[in-house]
Design an enzyme around this catalytic site. Structure first.
Site, short mmCIF file in Angstrom:
data_model
loop_
_atom_site.label_atom_id
_atom_site.label_comp_id
_atom_site.label_asym_id
_atom_site.label_seq_id
_atom_site.Cartn_x
_atom_site.Cartn_y
_atom_site.Cartn_z
CB SER A 167 9.96 43.71 14.02
OG SER A 167 10.24 44.93 13.36
CE1 TYR A 184 4.99 45.05 15.15
CE2 TYR A 184 6.92 46.37 14.59
CZ TYR A 184 6.13 45.25 14.39
OH TYR A 184 6.47 44.32 13.42
#
Ligand SMILES: NC(=O)c1ccc[n+]([C@@H]2O[C@H](COP(=O)([O-])OP(=O)(O)OC[C@H]3O[C@@H](n4cnc5c(N)ncnc54)[C@H](OP(=O)(O)O)[C@@H]3O)[C@@H](O)[C@H]2O)c1
Length: 283
Positions: A167, A184
């Site tokens: 990501s 995350y």
């Protein structure tokens, strides 16, 4: 006077973006980005695409949709193999199941993942435990357990591929504030570095490892953050190319990283965000 014979030898490039006859595994392939990529693999000529995720129903529905694609090869098929990619036991079971119907795997799209949003003060330990397990540990052990199948038919000129879905949160700063993505972002930075290490170890065995780093793609996982950001329209308006990611964008990029066209790429990260990460930088 005779006609001079040309020394120029042109190679055929007709199959450099094709995956004809390849066998692929897509983790987290039951919906979202994984499903779009599995569709891309089949449309590019893959003969078998294994779909794994925890819920059997999701895998079965994805496989039914994929198997009715009109432009896959006639004998190509998607195969449902439900498993939990966050545990070594689950991954071992997955690899045993796959081994019952193929003696090799050419492409792994390590995509299964999860996110967590909670502010700095209350960001819980369980978020780190859960996300490190699925987003980092799960990727490592999927590659480790699948390695015998990945190298079985790999050669220097026909290498197998591991493509890891990270990501842009693993490159820049993720979401901050009320719905901060500390665990995350840290997990995605970790999996990028993990993949670079595997790229150097595994390339001599004929297995290339690369990373894609998406910005916003509307999926179930992204829906919460997209709403908090004002919706798809607002996000698109604040992105340099004025759009968010679409199914064909991620399918094309990952298919490229699985195809002969990319066989000299190893250990790299490709960002797919329309310039969003760069557009955010302010001094
Ligand atoms: N969408 C975005 O904007 C975006 C941006 C950057 C990166 N990403 C990355 O893209 C990947 C896919 O996300 P998505 O947006 O497509 O989300 P999604 O639509 O929610 O899909 C997630 C997939 O992962 C599976 N999964 C979750 N936990 C699992 C586990 N423990 N074992 C096996 N499978 C598991 C889910 O199925 P089950 O629930 O049945 O297990 C589902 O198939 C993630 O790694 C995410 O971090 C997404």
């Amino acid at each position: 006077m005779g006609t001079a014979k040309s020394d120029v030898q042109l190679k055929s490039f007709s199959s450099i973006f094709r995956l004809d006859g390849k066998v692929a595994l897509v983790t987290g392939g039951s919906r979202g980005i994984g499903l779009h990529v599995a569709s891309g693999f089949l449309q590019a000529g893959c003969i078998k695409v294994y779909i794994t995720a925890r819920k059997a129903k999701g895998c079965d529905e994805a496989v039914a949709a994929l198997n009715s694609l009109p432009n896959k090869l006639p004998h190509a098929r998607a195969i449902s193999v439900p498993a939990d990619s966050s545990s070594v036991v689950g991954i071992e079971r997955l690899v045993v199941e796959i081994g019952k119907t193929t003696d090799h795997v050419d492409i792994l799209f390590a995509n299964a993942g999860a996110t967590w949003g909670e502010r700095f003060e209350t960001h819980p330990e369980v978020a780190f435990s859960k996300l490190m397990d699925i987003n980092v540990k799960g990727v490592f052990y999927t590659v480790q357990k699948l390695e015998p199948l990945l190298k079985r038919s790999a050669t220097v000129d026909n290498p197998s591929r591991v493509i890891v879905n990270a990501s842009i949160a693993g490159l820049g700063v993720g979401e901050l504030g009320e719905h901060a993505t500390y665990s995350y972002a840290a997990s995605k930075a970790a999996v990028i570095h993990l993949t670079k290490n595997m790229a150097v170890e595994l390339a001599p065995r004929g297995i290339l490892c690369n990373v894609v780093a998406p910005g916003f793609y509307p999926t179930r996982m992204a829906s919460g953050l997209i709403e908090l950001s004002g919706g798809v329209g607002t996000l698109a308006a604040s992105t340099p190319n004025r759009r968010v990611g679409a199914p064909e964008d991620i399918a094309a990029l990952v298919t490229f990283l699985a195809a002969p066209a990319s066989k000299h790429l190893n250990g790299i990260v490709i960002v797919t965000d329309g310039g969003a990460m760069l557009g955010r930088s302010k001094l």
